[in-house]
Write an enzyme that holds these catalytic residues in place. Sequence first.
Site: not given
Length: 434
Positions: A217, A272, A373
């Site tokens: 992402h 992801d 992330s």
Amino acid sequence: MKLIIFLTVTLCTLVTGLDSVYIRQYYKLSHKHRPQHRECQCLNGGTCITYRFFSQIKRCLCPEGYGGLHCEIDTNSICYSGNGEDYRGMAEDPGCLYWDHPSVIRWGDYHADLKNALQLGLGKHNYCRNPNGRSRPWCYTKRRYSIQETPCSTIEKCERTCGQRSFSKYFKIVGGSQAEVETQPWIAGIFQNIMGTDQFLCGGSLIDPCWVLTAAHCFYNPTKKQPNKSVYKVFLGKSILNTNDEHEQVFMVDEIISHPDFTDHTGGNDNDIALIRIRTASGQCAVESNYVRTVCLPEKNLNLYDNTWCEIAGYGKQNSYDIYYAQRLMSATVNLISQDDCKNKYYDSTRVTDNMVCAGDPLWETDACKGDSGGPMVCEHNGRMTLYGIVSWGDGCAKKNKPGVYTRVTRYLNWIDSNMNAVFTKSRSFREPK
């Protein structure tokens, strides 16, 4: 006549003794070429120098532990890692031919006259190398009227060093503690150039000297357009975001491979995961140190117990409402949560799939947050830190009954391996003309 001989000897001394104390005093830095070392092509921190009175003579002044015309030889290397593709030491077997030997240049697929010889470690020497990705370093040896690739026996494979750190030192991801990069030496910082400024984007984990694993992402574009590799940089060995660190290593991005089935349509981020191939301007990968090391990938069937203690790390926000990212690397501990609880108690089976794993603090005080992330969730297994999860998504930061959700790395080992090998094969398939 004596004067001519004297001047000739003096000139030879000046040209060949560039690494002496004399040269350090009488040579000057070539400021014109220092930033990229384009003419000298100095590697491993070497400095391009030129003589004051002979400006056309340029050579590399190598730091301690490196030698060769371009500082490409690691004089301290005593073993090789992986298959030895990145080995740049001085091991040689009896009978090894020089890479610039006429027979090697004529008959060999790999030799010192290739355009990419420096990147492959080939030059005016006969040290063992592995330019074609064989199982271990090798050299050419004579075979009657021909030559052959002969595996080197004088050098051994290094002991596995992934998942090991030099020491654990913590100083206070949400509710976590400031961490020295030596405690998380596999942590990567991915930066994106926006309007001429490098801005922090995501974290990542070094799983191989040439590869960083992160979240898909981070590069997601709804138009499916491939990201522009040239706008990204990857930093390793970095404790503080916006300052230069003497131990950091900086890389360009050579490849970005996001999982083709990544989706956020379910409310979570499924599949992801993304791979980034890194290299320096001279084509090198990461060099192991106390500040830069690889993390171990998990075994395929590894399934850790619920409540297993794990670590998360990153440069993200300390609170969801913060405007800026944390300036220092942060680290925190979380406990693994059962898949059943994650799906039914905290979230739902639509958002949480079997490609994910959940973890959180029992007191809901520490968690990954925006900016973390792609970073690692590592858990100790067999005495080594193993990359069990990739920071993916969650509902807020350290929110009660809302644990962090991580990409379950064990589900993607075949994908990781096949894509790394595919890029390696592609990079070797375009052979330089002889």
